[in-house]
Design a protein around this motif. Sequence first.
Motif, mmCIF file in Angstrom:
data_model
loop_
_atom_site.group_PDB
_atom_site.id
_atom_site.type_symbol
_atom_site.label_atom_id
_atom_site.label_comp_id
_atom_site.label_asym_id
_atom_site.label_seq_id
_atom_site.Cartn_x
_atom_site.Cartn_y
_atom_site.Cartn_z
ATOM 1 N N UNK A 281 0.833 -1.204 0.000
ATOM 2 C CA UNK A 281 0.000 0.000 0.000
ATOM 3 C C UNK A 281 0.869 1.256 0.000
ATOM 4 N N UNK A 282 1.875 1.275 0.863
ATOM 5 C CA UNK A 282 2.758 2.444 0.955
ATOM 6 C C UNK A 282 3.542 2.653 -0.339
ATOM 7 N N UNK A 283 3.874 1.565 -1.026
ATOM 8 C CA UNK A 283 4.574 1.686 -2.306
ATOM 9 C C UNK A 283 3.664 2.279 -3.380
ATOM 10 N N UNK A 284 2.344 2.036 -3.273
ATOM 11 C CA UNK A 284 1.389 2.695 -4.162
ATOM 12 C C UNK A 284 1.327 4.189 -3.862
ATOM 13 N N UNK A 285 1.323 4.525 -2.561
ATOM 14 C CA UNK A 285 1.209 5.928 -2.147
ATOM 15 C C UNK A 285 2.474 6.694 -2.480
ATOM 16 N N UNK A 286 3.616 6.069 -2.207
ATOM 17 C CA UNK A 286 4.905 6.752 -2.328
ATOM 18 C C UNK A 286 5.810 6.018 -3.291
ATOM 19 N N UNK A 287 5.879 6.464 -4.522
ATOM 20 C CA UNK A 287 6.879 5.891 -5.430
ATOM 21 C C UNK A 287 8.274 6.250 -4.943
ATOM 22 N N UNK A 288 9.269 5.729 -5.607
ATOM 23 C CA UNK A 288 10.657 5.859 -5.152
ATOM 24 C C UNK A 288 11.037 7.300 -4.846
ATOM 25 N N UNK A 289 10.550 8.243 -5.615
ATOM 26 C CA UNK A 289 10.954 9.641 -5.464
ATOM 27 C C UNK A 289 10.501 10.247 -4.143
ATOM 28 N N UNK A 290 9.458 9.652 -3.491
ATOM 29 C CA UNK A 290 8.939 10.239 -2.261
ATOM 30 C C UNK A 290 9.395 9.517 -1.016
ATOM 31 N N UNK A 291 10.139 8.407 -1.167
ATOM 32 C CA UNK A 291 10.529 7.626 -0.005
ATOM 33 C C UNK A 291 11.717 8.262 0.686
ATOM 34 N N UNK A 292 11.632 8.362 1.993
ATOM 35 C CA UNK A 292 12.727 8.902 2.793
ATOM 36 C C UNK A 292 13.870 7.903 2.819
ATOM 37 N N UNK A 293 15.050 8.344 2.422
ATOM 38 C CA UNK A 293 16.221 7.478 2.476
ATOM 39 C C UNK A 293 16.833 7.580 3.860
ATOM 40 N N UNK A 294 16.317 6.797 4.778
ATOM 41 C CA UNK A 294 16.763 6.824 6.165
ATOM 42 C C UNK A 294 17.926 5.846 6.339
ATOM 43 N N UNK A 295 19.044 6.265 6.970
ATOM 44 C CA UNK A 295 20.195 5.378 7.113
ATOM 45 C C UNK A 295 19.932 4.154 7.963
ATOM 46 N N UNK A 296 18.874 4.215 8.786
ATOM 47 C CA UNK A 296 18.568 3.076 9.643
ATOM 48 C C UNK A 296 17.669 2.082 8.950
#
Length: 298
Positions: A281-296
């Motif tokens: 579901x979250x991958x539908x909402x947020x494509x790669x460009x919107x995902x936070x690149x969190x180091x953890x």
Amino acid sequence: MEEELFQSAVNMKVFIKASGPAHIIVLPKPKVLNVMIPIYRSVQKRSAVKTRPSGYYYQSAWRALDGTTVHQFNSTAISQCLKGITIHIYGDSTVRQWYEYLTNSLPDLKEFDLQSSRKTGPLMALDYLNKILVTFHSHGPPIRFGSMPVSQLHHIANELDRVAGGTSTVVVIGIWSHFSTFPIEVYIRRLLNIRKAVVRLLTRAPGTLVVIRTANPKEMTLYESLTNSDWFSLQRDKVLRAIFKGANVRLVDAWEMTLAHHLPHKLHPEPDIIKNMIDVVLSYICPLSRILKDPTES
């Protein structure tokens, strides 16, 4: 005596052991001669039944085969993805699990006490800082939740007509289990009304994301086997897919995601499976460009 014929893990829901090595080897796609391609396509056209898995698990993560890249979300990434988003969840307890997963995963998503039943709702949670709102509403009768105030018996189609919609709105629908013991015509009529409401919603607010959850296999007892087995769930699953085919909605294939997992089948799938459904579901909402690149993030 009849119960001896219906025993889980004895003669029902028994895993089929591999006749050979219990692993697979992935080989490169073979080159096909051009002369063979028309023959292959002609055979495909004559085939009456076309089936294809919707995905598979690799290292405990769901990999979709419909072109969707499914990302893995930790709590920080979920908050970033859902910032400014309103999620309305309608249906039975199998999508209430999604509401519960989000409220348990996000420490800043606080629930409001609406003095309602945890089973039936309505339920609401708000992350004021990130402007995230999540709600859950039970579908209308037939229900098997137990007692429920008549004032809360709202049909999904009516609820959808009250949703303003837009690019910051996500609608989740999961309705199947409570209809398994009723004639299929009842379920068809309900889904057709919901589909019409979805079309109205997407007409006035085309940016709205609508996600449909399918049915899933469950554990079997003697009672379930005789009155409400997976066969009935499968019929409703097929009807749901047929009715929403061609509509601008996204599907979470709970049937395959439960069937393919090594955990036992349950009406309410285990947390590991729910986590993968939420990731879809979250991958539908947020494509790669919107995902936070969190180091953890793993």
